[in-house]
Design a protein around this motif. Structure first.
Motif, PDB file in Angstrom:
ATOM      1  N   VAL A 156      30.315  51.188  40.955  1.00  0.00           N
ATOM      2  CA  VAL A 156      30.498  50.515  39.666  1.00  0.00           C
ATOM      3  C   VAL A 156      29.562  49.313  39.634  1.00  0.00           C
ATOM      4  N   ALA A 157      29.374  48.754  38.462  1.00  0.00           N
ATOM      5  CA  ALA A 157      28.538  47.560  38.351  1.00  0.00           C
ATOM      6  C   ALA A 157      29.137  46.431  39.180  1.00  0.00           C
ATOM      7  N   ALA A 158      28.278  45.564  39.690  1.00  0.00           N
ATOM      8  CA  ALA A 158      28.730  44.441  40.507  1.00  0.00           C
ATOM      9  C   ALA A 158      29.823  43.665  39.781  1.00  0.00           C
ATOM     10  N   GLY A 159      30.871  43.351  40.520  1.00  0.00           N
ATOM     11  CA  GLY A 159      32.011  42.664  39.926  1.00  0.00           C
ATOM     12  C   GLY A 159      33.076  43.595  39.398  1.00  0.00           C
ATOM     13  N   ASN A 160      32.748  44.909  39.359  1.00  0.00           N
ATOM     14  CA  ASN A 160      33.715  45.928  38.921  1.00  0.00           C
ATOM     15  C   ASN A 160      34.391  45.543  37.605  1.00  0.00           C
ATOM     16  N   PRO A 161      33.602  45.401  36.535  1.00  0.00           N
ATOM     17  CA  PRO A 161      34.148  44.881  35.270  1.00  0.00           C
ATOM     18  C   PRO A 161      35.256  45.725  34.665  1.00  0.00           C
ATOM     19  N   ASN A 162      35.286  47.030  34.987  1.00  0.00           N
ATOM     20  CA  ASN A 162      36.330  47.887  34.426  1.00  0.00           C
ATOM     21  C   ASN A 162      37.524  48.063  35.354  1.00  0.00           C
ATOM     22  N   GLY A 163      37.527  47.370  36.485  1.00  0.00           N
ATOM     23  CA  GLY A 163      38.676  47.395  37.378  1.00  0.00           C
ATOM     24  C   GLY A 163      38.979  48.757  37.970  1.00  0.00           C
TER      25      GLY A 163
END
Length: 310
Positions: A156-163
């Protein structure tokens, strides 16, 4: 998906033909594809020829003088190019080792993944070494000599924006994968009720990664060792986060992967199996795994068609 010898015992390893042009296949002769790049280099693993195994090679392979190997490049850490445009990684290194053990040339031929099985059926290649998952569906055409066991990971994108924390969290999300891979099938088969995974299949693994980086997908799914490599080597490890299965450190839905050979080629299947077992017995197989950070995905012995075992 790096082995080199100071002496190849007559079995020179042939580099991907026409790699820079993106074309598939080698020339008409294994010797044509051989060049300085096939010479021993660096600290790659090496082995010695086993004449008893050489005697088991099928007549058509002996007459041709080489084994043609279909391989999808790049697909790190299974296959990639070094700074000299030499193909390296687990599959080419293990392929070259097999050639050394069998005392025969090996031609590594770049082939798009979705055309890799047809290339065997068209007699362009003899075996597949491209991180291919061993599945019952593929066993209708191929026999696999299995060489790794592991599952897939989610990027996933860094920081896992979609959890995204679990495989089920992919329900309702757009997930990019390489075309014709098992991951696409697994995602489509997930029980998500009225909110299925939206699977975006793209021509290459790099395309699938790029879709995530560009925000065109919410996640990218690939074999665990591939996803781990991508996460570690993209933008110094700052581009992606890896979602791992806490209950299975080798990945979600672990499967076997291996060397694919047309199932009617029984002689070739058996000699490849025995050669791989010989590499396992002497420890060179394990060294190639370790060189490519794949040790957790090792198998204990060279077996065929374990993809039916759950």
């Amino acid at each position: 998906m790096i082995t080199r010898t100071t002496t190849l015992f007559g079995a020179t390893a042939v580099v991907v033909a026409l790699a820079l042009s993106g074309c598939s296949g080698a020339g008409d002769s294994g010797a044509e594809a051989a060049a300085d790049a096939n010479l021993p280099a660096g600290d790659e693993v090496s082995t010695t020829v086993d004449p008893a195994l050489t005697e088991l090679l099928p007549d058509d392979i002996v007459e041709k003088g080489r084994i043609d190997v279909a391989i999808d490049v790049p697909y790190p850490p299974m296959a990639m190019y070094d700074e000299n445009n030499r193909v390296i990684g687990f599959d080419p290194e293990l392929g070259r080792l097999l050639g050394q053990k069998l005392g025969i040339d090996v031609s590594l031929n770049k082939q798009a993944f979705d055309s890799i099985i047809p290339s065997l059926q068209a007699d362009k290649n003899d075996i597949i070494m491209s991180g291919m998952n061993d599945t019952p569906e593929r066993q209708e055409t191929l026999t696999f000599v299995d060489y790794t066991h592991g599952g897939f990971a989610i990027l996933v994108a860094a920081g896992n924006p979609n959890g995204v924390a679990t495989q089920h969290d992919l329900c309702g999300k757009t997930v990019s994968v390489q075309k014709a891979t098992v991951q696409g099938e697994l995602l489509r088969a997930m029980d998500c009720g009225a909110d299925p995974v939206v699977v975006t299949e793209l021509p290459s693994d790099l395309d699938a990664q790029t879709a995530l980086r560009a925000g065109k997908s919410d996640a990218y799914v690939a074999d665990g060792y591939v996803a781990e490599y991508v996460a570690a080597h993209t933008e110094d490890g700052e581009a992606f986060d890896v979602v791992r299965d806490p209950e299975n450190p080798s990945g979600f839905n672990p499967v076997y992967s291996g060397i694919g050979i047309l199932k009617e080629e029984t002689e070739l299947i058996e000699v490849i199996r025995q050669a791989l077992q010989a590499l396992m017995d002497e420890g060179s197989y394990q060294k190639v795994l370790e060189r490519n950070d794949l040790a957790p995905y090792a198998v204990d012995s060279a077996e065929v068609n374990q993809g039916t075992v759950q």
